[in-house]
Design a protein around this motif. Structure first.
Motif, short mmCIF file in Angstrom:
data_model
loop_
_atom_site.label_atom_id
_atom_site.label_comp_id
_atom_site.label_asym_id
_atom_site.label_seq_id
_atom_site.Cartn_x
_atom_site.Cartn_y
_atom_site.Cartn_z
N GLU A 1 6.49 -7.97 7.35
CA GLU A 1 5.46 -8.14 8.37
C GLU A 1 4.68 -6.83 8.56
O GLU A 1 5.26 -5.76 8.62
CB GLU A 1 6.11 -8.54 9.70
CG GLU A 1 5.17 -9.34 10.57
CD GLU A 1 5.47 -9.17 12.05
OE1 GLU A 1 6.61 -9.35 12.44
OE2 GLU A 1 4.52 -8.83 12.78
N ILE B 1 -18.12 -7.74 -6.03
CA ILE B 1 -17.24 -8.15 -4.93
C ILE B 1 -17.63 -9.53 -4.44
O ILE B 1 -16.78 -10.38 -4.18
CB ILE B 1 -17.35 -7.14 -3.77
CG1 ILE B 1 -16.84 -5.78 -4.22
CG2 ILE B 1 -16.54 -7.62 -2.57
CD1 ILE B 1 -16.91 -4.73 -3.16
N MET B 2 -18.94 -9.78 -4.34
CA MET B 2 -19.38 -11.08 -3.84
C MET B 2 -19.03 -12.19 -4.83
O MET B 2 -18.59 -13.27 -4.43
CB MET B 2 -20.88 -11.04 -3.54
CG MET B 2 -21.17 -10.13 -2.35
SD MET B 2 -22.77 -10.40 -1.63
CE MET B 2 -23.81 -10.09 -3.02
N LYS C 1 -15.36 -12.91 -4.59
CA LYS C 1 -15.00 -13.67 -3.38
C LYS C 1 -15.23 -15.16 -3.59
O LYS C 1 -14.53 -15.99 -3.02
CB LYS C 1 -15.90 -13.22 -2.22
CG LYS C 1 -15.50 -11.91 -1.65
CD LYS C 1 -14.87 -12.10 -0.29
CE LYS C 1 -14.34 -10.76 0.17
NZ LYS C 1 -13.35 -10.89 1.22
N ARG C 2 -16.25 -15.49 -4.36
CA ARG C 2 -16.64 -16.89 -4.46
C ARG C 2 -15.97 -17.60 -5.62
O ARG C 2 -16.09 -18.83 -5.75
CB ARG C 2 -18.16 -16.98 -4.65
CG ARG C 2 -18.91 -16.56 -3.41
CD ARG C 2 -20.38 -16.42 -3.73
NE ARG C 2 -21.14 -16.09 -2.54
CZ ARG C 2 -22.27 -15.41 -2.56
NH1 ARG C 2 -22.77 -14.99 -3.71
NH2 ARG C 2 -22.92 -15.15 -1.45
N ASP D 1 0.85 -1.18 0.00
CA ASP D 1 0.00 0.00 0.00
C ASP D 1 0.89 1.24 0.00
O ASP D 1 1.88 1.29 0.72
CB ASP D 1 -0.86 -0.02 1.27
CG ASP D 1 -1.95 1.05 1.22
OD1 ASP D 1 -1.76 2.05 0.50
OD2 ASP D 1 -2.97 0.87 1.89
N ARG E 1 4.49 2.50 5.77
CA ARG E 1 5.81 3.01 6.12
C ARG E 1 6.81 1.87 5.97
O ARG E 1 6.78 0.90 6.72
CB ARG E 1 5.82 3.55 7.54
CG ARG E 1 5.67 5.06 7.53
CD ARG E 1 5.89 5.64 8.90
NE ARG E 1 4.66 5.55 9.68
CZ ARG E 1 4.61 5.79 10.99
NH1 ARG E 1 5.71 6.07 11.66
NH2 ARG E 1 3.46 5.72 11.63
N LYS F 1 10.11 -0.33 6.06
CA LYS F 1 11.32 -0.46 6.87
C LYS F 1 12.26 -1.44 6.17
O LYS F 1 11.82 -2.45 5.63
CB LYS F 1 10.98 -1.02 8.26
CG LYS F 1 10.32 0.00 9.17
CD LYS F 1 10.22 -0.56 10.58
CE LYS F 1 8.85 -0.28 11.15
NZ LYS F 1 8.30 -1.27 12.00
N TYR G 1 -15.47 1.97 -9.08
CA TYR G 1 -15.65 1.49 -7.71
C TYR G 1 -16.45 0.20 -7.84
O TYR G 1 -17.56 0.22 -8.37
CB TYR G 1 -16.45 2.57 -6.98
CG TYR G 1 -16.60 2.40 -5.50
CD1 TYR G 1 -15.51 2.10 -4.69
CD2 TYR G 1 -17.85 2.58 -4.90
CE1 TYR G 1 -15.67 1.99 -3.33
CE2 TYR G 1 -18.01 2.47 -3.53
CZ TYR G 1 -16.92 2.17 -2.75
OH TYR G 1 -17.07 2.05 -1.40
N PRO G 2 -15.90 -0.95 -7.44
CA PRO G 2 -16.60 -2.21 -7.69
C PRO G 2 -18.00 -2.25 -7.06
O PRO G 2 -18.20 -1.75 -5.96
CB PRO G 2 -15.69 -3.25 -7.02
CG PRO G 2 -14.37 -2.62 -6.90
CD PRO G 2 -14.60 -1.15 -6.76
N ALA G 3 -18.94 -2.81 -7.79
CA ALA G 3 -20.30 -2.99 -7.27
C ALA G 3 -20.28 -4.12 -6.25
O ALA G 3 -19.42 -5.00 -6.27
CB ALA G 3 -21.26 -3.33 -8.40
N LEU G 4 -21.26 -4.08 -5.33
CA LEU G 4 -21.31 -5.09 -4.28
C LEU G 4 -21.44 -6.49 -4.87
O LEU G 4 -20.79 -7.44 -4.44
CB LEU G 4 -22.49 -4.79 -3.35
CG LEU G 4 -22.49 -5.58 -2.05
CD1 LEU G 4 -21.27 -5.26 -1.23
CD2 LEU G 4 -23.75 -5.30 -1.25
N ARG G 5 -22.27 -6.59 -5.90
CA ARG G 5 -22.46 -7.89 -6.53
C ARG G 5 -21.14 -8.42 -7.08
O ARG G 5 -20.80 -9.60 -6.92
CB ARG G 5 -23.49 -7.74 -7.67
CG ARG G 5 -23.73 -9.01 -8.44
CD ARG G 5 -24.54 -8.68 -9.68
NE ARG G 5 -25.85 -8.13 -9.32
CZ ARG G 5 -26.94 -8.89 -9.20
NH1 ARG G 5 -26.89 -10.17 -9.41
NH2 ARG G 5 -28.09 -8.36 -8.89
N GLU H 1 0.37 -3.89 4.35
CA GLU H 1 -0.88 -4.12 3.61
C GLU H 1 -0.59 -3.98 2.13
O GLU H 1 0.21 -3.13 1.73
CB GLU H 1 -1.93 -3.08 4.03
CG GLU H 1 -2.36 -3.19 5.48
CD GLU H 1 -2.92 -4.56 5.80
OE1 GLU H 1 -3.62 -5.13 4.94
OE2 GLU H 1 -2.64 -5.07 6.90
#
Ligand SMILES: Cc1cc2nc3c(=O)[nH]c(=O)nc-3n(C[C@H](O)[C@H](O)[C@H](O)COP(=O)(O)OP(=O)(O)OC[C@H]3O[C@@H](n4cnc5c(N)ncnc54)[C@H](O)[C@@H]3O)c2cc1C
Lengths: 259, 430
Positions: free
Chosen positions: A29, A194-195, A198-199, A12, A16, A18, A188-192, A32
């Motif tokens: 460690e 994203i779901m 995920k699957r 990301d 920060r 290191k 911006y991804p739609a909720l559908r 993100e």
């Protein structure tokens, strides 16, 4: 149209960083990861092409297990398929190796155009796109801010950014196109989406599947040492009564010719 | 057509994940919606996690969860007039596995906790804000998020959206937050090498300390300050009733800077680097500010339901256990196919039978009492310090006279006032 997008997962941009004790890599460690921001423009452009010309968008990455999240982000935005090439890349900053692996994987699947970001913001090499094109024997255009594709003619009109001007280029397809900021505004991804992402089952292949040895992306370079930028000087602090400290401050500013 | 789930949880904090674990574990189709980049990314906790309640959800979690240090010693500091009276306890049992409590960094722990719910089949969707609940009449039937095509339907919605719970307020289940019923807390994580931490706190590797401080630590505000040791960092924070913070025009940042500047604190954190700074509210209203906990197709859990025992710094445990109860009530309702308010009332019954409501009831008079009697935080910690210092000072004064001096110090507010204060404090706390 068969559209392929190569993506990379990078720390990301707010992390920060290191340097690790050995001084040759960074401490992983607690980091993100996100999709390389320039790759997001490539994904968006692929989706725009699909919406205009029909076809399919396939995203592909070579990286460790966690890199699959980058593929899911692309799927959530609307990509159709994803391919994960399992490879550790913790200390490699070698884009040529990554391009070689990707070129081998792409020989297995059909494509009319290959999109990627103009550079990854972790190592800032900006060598991946040209190297990939070279391995595949294809033309490439980098730092792209405009793209029009004519699938019938097998051609693309490309605008690329150069110092103080724009370059307009016609290239034959397939070609490798490396996206620059300004090409589009990633959605911006739609909720559908994203779901579904995920699957989705994402096929994984190993370097051995591609006829390569080892588990790390092949590297032709070696990191000798890594150093943080020099810390900023601490500055000066005047303490005491305002009359006195202000007078000193003014003197100091005058000495530096700042007032 | 929006997708339908059996249960939807808003918020992936300890409360929400606990509810999701129970529901998904029983086979319900569950989605958890979290606005943060990942579970824990927005969560603030000074960082003590209790083992027993956590084990009710994930048995033997301590074998794999990202924990910082077991808490093997707890100290209480009474601070005032430059003196510190420290009372500590190193219980033998605290040093043995399984430990009583651990320090944790929520950003890591919550992510792990959520991964357990994912293993059970829950769908955890991050970077998505729930804007409002979808309703049909007075029944909650789903949620609307800030994403395109962002509606989801569910038989039951569990609101675990934390202390501000806009969603519970929108459903008129909860009143506005009152400044006398929430604390403003500020917290920092300061990194230090493990060896330094162990030297300064007098512990071994694999041991940890929690320090709670009152009095000058909070500049006399009704509240506490705390220091917890992590593996290679220290969590340090101050919390005071929002009302007091406002009255005295204190900025949260001033509070923590003051605490960090006190000599005993300064030595502990010297040379450390501040990695994170976070300000957050803690519900302290207790029993008096409990919201309506269930409605048709909806339950409120954790901080959203104001379930925190401020006096004992118990919040995450109440969050987890309330989430567990709500999850269990949802599973029973799902099996009956009845998500009416009466059916979900089982959640409230479980809460009432448990330590949660019992403890909140027990302490319901404590906060208003201390608010009316701020000298408990402003004056008494200092008096105790002066009295103990007098006792320990060897200066040729005969002991009988010394005793009289000590009582003079303690009677600063008047002998009868002291007795009355002690009696009253005992009454509200017993
Ligand atoms: C400084 C501080 C120190 C503390 N120290 C301790 C301690 O040592 N021990 C202890 O036991 N307790 C402690 N607590 C209390 C404890 O942190 C809380 O009680 C506990 O986190 C409550 O859990 P929760 O799941 O109810 O809410 P939270 O942990 O607040 O989680 C709520 C989640 O919901 C998400 N959310 C909110 N609104 C939306 C929305 N509209 N859409 C999607 N997602 C949303 C948030 O991002 C968040 O992740 C402390 C609290 C503070 C502030």
């Amino acid at each position: 149209m068969e559209i392929v997008v190569c993506v990379k997962q990078v720390p990301d941009t707010e992390t920060r960083i290191k340097i690790d004790p050995a001084g040759k890599g960074i401490v992983r460690e607690g980091i993100e990861y996100v999709v390389n921001p320039y790759d997001e423009f490539a994904i968006e452009e692929a989706l725009v092409l699909k919406e205009k010309h029909g076809g399919k968008v396939t995203v592909i990455t070579a990286g460790p297990d966690r890199a699959v999240d980058a593929l899911r982000t692309a799927l959530a935005m609307g990509a159709d398929e994803a391919i994960h090439i399992q490879a550790s890349q913790e200390d490699a900053v070698d884009s040529i190796g990554a391009a070689e692996v990707m070129a081998r994987a792409l020989k297995e699947i059909p494509f009319d155009i290959i999109l990627c970001g103009k550079q990854a913001v972790d190592d800032d090499n900006a060598a991946f796109a040209p190297a990939l094109a070279e391995f595949l024997g294809l033309p490439h255009v980098t730092v792209v801010t405009g793209l029009e594709v004519d699938p019938e003619a097998g051609e693309a009109q490309v605008v690329r950014e150069i110092e103080g001007a724009q370059e307009h280029i016609t290239t034959s397809l397939p070609a490798v196109i490396a996206a620059q900021k300004g090409l589009n505004e990633p959605r911006y991804p739609a909720l559908r989406g994203i779901m579904q992402a995920k699957r989705k089952k994402i096929p994984v292949s190993t370097l051995a599947d591609l006829g390569l040895e080892g588990e790390t992306l092949p590297a032709r370079t070696e990191v000798l040492s890594m150093m943080p930028p020099p810390p900023r000087e601490g500055g000066e602090k005047y303490e005491g009564e305002p009359e006195e400290t202000v007078a000193r401050l003014i003197k100091a500013l005058q000495a530096e010719k700042l007032v | 057509m929006a997708e339908k789930f059996d249960g939807i949880v808003v918020g992936a904090g300890p409360a929400g994940i606990a509810a999701a674990l129970r529901m998904a574990g029983a086979g319900m189709k569950v989605a958890v919606i979290e606005r943060g980049e990942y579970p824990g990314s927005k969560n603030v906790m000074g960082g003590i996690l209790y083992r027993q309640p956590t084990e009710e959800l994930v048995p033997r979690f301590y074998e794999e969860a990202p924990l910082e240090r077991p808490i093997t010693e707890s100290r209480l500091w009474l601070m005032g007039d430059g003196n510190v009276v420290s009372i500590g306890c190193r219980a033998a049992a605290f040093a043995e596995e399984p430990h009583n409590a651990y320090s944790v960094l929520r950003a890591k722990f919550d992510q792990w906790f959520a991964s357990k719910a994912v293993e059970k089949g829950a769908l955890v969707l991050c970077e998505t804000v729930v804007r409002d609940c979808l309703t049909e009449g007075d029944r909650v039937v789903g949620i609307r998020t800030d994403r395109p095509q962002g509606e989801l339907l569910a038989d039951v919605v569990v609101l675990a959206d934390g202390v501000n719970s806009l969603l519970a307020r929108e459903l008129d289940m909860r009143e506005e937050i009152r400044p006398d019923r929430v604390a403003q807390a500020v917290k920092e994580v300061i990194s230090l090498p493990p060896g330094k931490i162990e030297d300064r706190f007098n512990i071994e590797r694999g041991e940890g300390v929690s320090i709670e401080a009152i009095g000058d630590a909070t500049r006399g505000l009704v509240g506490t300050a705390w220091i917890y040791t992590n593996r290679d960092s220290i969590s340090i924070g101050v919390g005071g009733l929002l009302e007091g913070v406002g009255h005295r025009r204190l900025r949260p940042n001033d509070l923590i800077e003051h605490f960090k500047g006190l000599p005993p604190v300064r030595r502990l954190i010297e040379g450390g680097k501040t990695e994170e700074y976070l300000a957050h509210l803690i519900p302290e209203g207790g029993y008096r500010s409990l919201p309506r906990l269930v409605g048709k197709g909806v339950m409120v859990v954790g901080d959203a339901a104001m379930l925190v025992n401020g006096l004992h710094r118990e919040g995450s445990n109440m969050a987890m256990i309330s989430g567990k109860f709500a999850g269990e009530a949802a599973v029973e309702a799902w099996k009956r196919g009845d998500f009416s308010r009466r059916s979900l009332e089982a959640y409230v019954d479980k809460l009432k039978d448990s330590f949660i409501i019992k403890d909140l009831k027990k302490y319901s008079r404590a906060l208003p009492f201390f608010e009316r009697n701020p000298h408990f935080f402003r004056l008494y910690p200092g008096l105790v310090g002066r009295a103990v210092a007098e006792f320990l000072t060897v200066d040729g004064v005969p002991k009988r006279e010394k005793q009289a001096r000590i009582f003079d110090i303690l009677y600063e507010r008047g002998r009868w006032n002291l007795y009355r204060d002690l009696y009253n404090a005992w009454r509200v706390l017993r």
